[in-house]
Structure formats: structure tokens, C-alpha cells
Design an enzyme around this catalytic site. Sequence first.
Site, PDB file in Angstrom:
ATOM      1  N   LYS A   1       0.822  -1.212   0.000  1.00 40.00           N
ATOM      2  CA  LYS A   1       0.000   0.000   0.000  1.00 40.00           C
ATOM      3  C   LYS A   1       0.854   1.260   0.000  1.00 40.00           C
ATOM      4  CE  LYS A   1      -4.368  -1.774   1.443  1.00 40.00           C
ATOM      5  NZ  LYS A   1      -5.600  -1.608   2.180  1.00 40.00           N
TER       6      LYS A   1
ATOM      7  N   LYS B   1      -4.683 -10.052  -6.062  1.00 37.99           N
ATOM      8  CA  LYS B   1      -5.911 -10.431  -5.349  1.00 37.99           C
ATOM      9  C   LYS B   1      -7.044  -9.468  -5.702  1.00 37.99           C
ATOM     10  CE  LYS B   1      -5.961  -7.887  -1.067  1.00 37.99           C
ATOM     11  NZ  LYS B   1      -6.584  -7.752   0.201  1.00 37.99           N
TER      12      LYS B   1
ATOM     13  N   LYS C   1     -10.746  -4.001  -3.276  1.00 32.85           N
ATOM     14  CA  LYS C   1     -11.547  -2.785  -3.471  1.00 32.85           C
ATOM     15  C   LYS C   1     -10.700  -1.690  -4.097  1.00 32.85           C
ATOM     16  CE  LYS C   1     -13.899  -3.587   0.888  1.00 32.85           C
ATOM     17  NZ  LYS C   1     -13.062  -3.534   2.087  1.00 32.85           N
TER      18      LYS C   1
HETATM   19  N1  AQP Z   1      -9.260 -11.234  -2.684  1.00 32.84           N
HETATM   20  C1  AQP Z   1      -9.544 -11.707  -1.483  1.00 32.84           C
HETATM   21  N2  AQP Z   1      -9.668 -13.043  -1.301  1.00 32.84           N
HETATM   22  C2  AQP Z   1      -9.988 -13.546  -0.083  1.00 32.84           C
HETATM   23  N3  AQP Z   1     -10.221 -12.769   1.014  1.00 32.84           N
HETATM   24  C3  AQP Z   1     -10.106 -11.438   0.888  1.00 32.84           C
HETATM   25  N4  AQP Z   1     -10.271 -10.406   1.748  1.00 32.84           N
HETATM   26  C4  AQP Z   1     -10.058  -9.248   1.085  1.00 32.84           C
HETATM   27  N5  AQP Z   1      -9.758  -9.483  -0.198  1.00 32.84           N
HETATM   28  C5  AQP Z   1      -9.772 -10.834  -0.370  1.00 32.84           C
HETATM   29  C6  AQP Z   1     -10.650 -10.557   3.144  1.00 32.84           C
HETATM   30  O1  AQP Z   1     -11.793  -9.740   3.386  1.00 32.84           O
HETATM   31  C7  AQP Z   1     -11.787  -9.313   4.743  1.00 32.84           C
HETATM   32  C8  AQP Z   1     -12.125  -7.851   4.839  1.00 32.84           C
HETATM   33  O2  AQP Z   1     -11.231  -7.127   4.025  1.00 32.84           O
HETATM   34  P1  AQP Z   1     -10.932  -5.597   4.248  1.00 32.84           P
HETATM   35  O3  AQP Z   1     -11.764  -4.774   3.391  1.00 32.84           O
HETATM   36  O4  AQP Z   1     -10.950  -5.210   5.662  1.00 32.84           O
HETATM   37  O5  AQP Z   1      -9.456  -5.679   3.923  1.00 32.84           O
HETATM   38  P2  AQP Z   1      -8.701  -5.555   2.636  1.00 32.84           P
HETATM   39  O6  AQP Z   1      -7.696  -6.657   2.617  1.00 32.84           O
HETATM   40  O7  AQP Z   1      -8.156  -4.210   2.718  1.00 32.84           O
HETATM   41  O8  AQP Z   1      -9.767  -5.763   1.456  1.00 32.84           O
HETATM   42  P3  AQP Z   1      -9.583  -5.197   0.044  1.00 32.84           P
HETATM   43  O9  AQP Z   1     -10.746  -5.459  -0.756  1.00 32.84           O
HETATM   44  O10 AQP Z   1      -8.288  -5.685  -0.509  1.00 32.84           O
HETATM   45  O11 AQP Z   1      -9.546  -3.664   0.298  1.00 32.84           O
HETATM   46  P4  AQP Z   1      -8.421  -2.667  -0.027  1.00 32.84           P
HETATM   47  O12 AQP Z   1      -8.250  -2.768  -1.501  1.00 32.84           O
HETATM   48  O13 AQP Z   1      -8.982  -1.370   0.437  1.00 32.84           O
HETATM   49  O14 AQP Z   1      -7.196  -3.089   0.708  1.00 32.84           O
HETATM   50  C9  AQP Z   1     -10.398  -9.652   5.304  1.00 32.84           C
HETATM   51  O15 AQP Z   1     -10.519 -10.764   6.176  1.00 32.84           O
HETATM   52  C10 AQP Z   1      -9.599 -10.019   4.093  1.00 32.84           C
HETATM   53  O16 AQP Z   1      -8.657 -11.048   4.396  1.00 32.84           O
END
Ligand code: AQP
Length: 342
Positions: free
Chosen positions: A126, A211, A214
Amino acid sequence: MATNHANGRAGGAAERPRAFSGIQPTGTIHLGNYLGALMNWSAMQDTTDGIYCIVDLHALSVPREQGEIRLATIEAAKDLLAIGIDPERSILFVQSHVREHTELAWLIQCVTGFGELRRMTQFKDKSESNDFVSSALFTYPALQAADILLYDTDVVPVGDDQRQHVELTRDVAIRFNNRYGNDDEPVLVVPEHRIPPAGARVMDLQNPEAKMSKSLDSPAGTVNLLDTEGEIAKKFKRAVTDSDGEVRFDPETKPGVSNLLTILASATGGEPEQLAADYTQYGPLKADAAEAVLELLRPVQKRRSELDDDQVKAILADGADRARAVAAGVMDRVRDAVDLLR
Ligand code: AQP
């Protein structure tokens, strides 16, 4: 699972383990969030006491538009209720409504090494993609550890990308206990992660080496919880595969096909390796994966359309009261252990 009591929670065989996890209010929940974590949150309500948190303070670790977080918090709560978080059985609340999170985060930072935080891959990823890198992005895992430890959590259902953060949480809890507790009376419960066998890492349909996320800004590669039937069918139909034409589960050399098998397995409760044997062509695999996802999302979308903001706010207010009651007890124990003047 044996509960690791140190503390305010009464022991006993009848007590259920406590599950805690969180999600950032940073946009529509996608299939990765759902298959990697949220499906487990909902299923685990049968066997654990769930505490589920919308981690709005975490979301502020990167710059946001004014007003974005407040609206996104309500939307995230609706998503969680729609996927089956039952406020009668679980606590659903917003992180900033329980002040103890930030208080414990400071005490956790005091036992977390700079080198440990520097090794976190999510920070590396990030910080490379943001112009402004806040110190909060760096200390994010310490706040996440505090979120978990504040509730005497036994088990943390997360996707594979959070494995390293939960392992750090365990390390700092053990260090905290060594410093402030003793063998008979540890201060913090040391949690375990619960990562699903299939779906732990759902990849972007257009870029299956990254992966699904968002923040990736890949609309065609990301399946959102509220996508229409047509959008889902189209995204799967156009999913990137490869040119060798063989259906085989091999994430290293065939990331696109393996991702489709993972999604299908996770949505239907099968095994990706075994499912591969049912297909000789990519087209039917894509169509079946799309259909399985649709089956999963249809009832979620229906439930979500029935929720209104006032109802959701009332659930979050009640959840915050219940979360605060647990957090206050743990913080009393922590303050005494650290020996802060009462
Ligand atoms: N691609 C993924 N596959 C499996 N699990 C996933 N998680 C996120 N992406 C995947 C799981 O979703 C939960 C909540 O995620 P979050 O929004 O708190 O965290 P994150 O990792 O920041 O999710 P994003 O979508 O990747 O958001 P951004 O892009 O903002 O960082 C967690 O348990 C995570 O493991």
C-alpha cells in the site's frame, strides 16, 4: 477449541469460543471479501460468539473524501446484515464507537517492534501505491491487533492476506503477557486465525496474479456483492485464462483457470483439484462459476434491498453498547497489569 482464558471470561466447557473480525468501510464488498472471510463469519455463528466490526478508523489510514466514511459505514453494515450476520446472535458495531480500541492500540504499539511492522507485506504494497504514506498506515497492524485482543478473541476468521497480521497479533500478545502477566495469569488471550481451505485468496478476474481488491480499480475483474445477473455473467465470460486449453488446478502456471476453480469450489463446497476433472473446456467452467456465484448472491441481494438506514443505525448503536461492555472489562485488566495509576 479450548478457550485460552486468562481473565475476565469465566471458564468452562459449555462456553463457546469467541470470534472477532473486521472489515473496512471502503467500498462495495466483493467476492474476495465474501468467500475469503464473510461467508465464514456467517457460518461460524452456529459455533462461536461473534463480534464483527466495521473498522472505520483503519479506513482513514489512507486519504478519503470528506463524508465518504460515514456513508460507507452504513453501507458496509447493510452488507454484513445481508450476508447473514444476525444481531441477535452476534455483536455488530463500528470501531470508532468504542474508544478502547485506540487506547489499547497505543499500549500494543509499545510492545510492537519497528522492524516487525516494517516486514508487513500489506504496508509495503500500500505504501508503494499511495503518494501520501501516513504513519497510521505503518502502525495499522498494531491497531488491528488491539481490535482483536480487546475482546479476548479465540479465533479470527480472515482471508489469507491477513495471515501475517494475525500472526503479528499472536506475537505481540505473547510479548505483552511475558512483560505484564505471569504463567498462571496471562493478560491477553492469544488468538488463532481461521482461513478457509478454498477461497482464502480470490484473484482479480482480469489480472489473476493480483488479489481481488476494493482498491485495485479493476471493475471488470472485481465481482461486487450487488452486481446484476448480467454483470456477473459478463465478468466471468471475459475472465482471463490462458492459451493451453487444459482445465487443471495449478495456481503457479495457470492462475486464471485456478482462480475460477477456487471460486467454484468455495461457492459450492467442493475441492478445486477434483472439480477440474469435470471440465475439458474453459467456457463451461466459466458459466458454472458464474452460476454458482449468482446462487450465492441472489438471497444476499434480496435481504440487502429490504434494509433501511434507521434500522441499521439502531443495530449498530446496540452493538456498540454490547461491545463496550466487553472492552471495558478487558481494558480494566490491561490497565492494572501495566500498572497505570488508577
Ligand atoms: N481477494 C480476497 N480473497 C480472499 N479474502 C479477501 N479479503 C479481502 N480481499 C480478499 C478478506 O476480506 C476481509 C475484509 O477485508 P478488508 O476490506 O478489511 O481488507 P482488505 O484486505 O483491505 O480488502 P480489500 O478489498 O483488498 O480492500 P483494499 O483494496 O482497500 O485493501 C479480510 O478478512 C480479508 O482477508
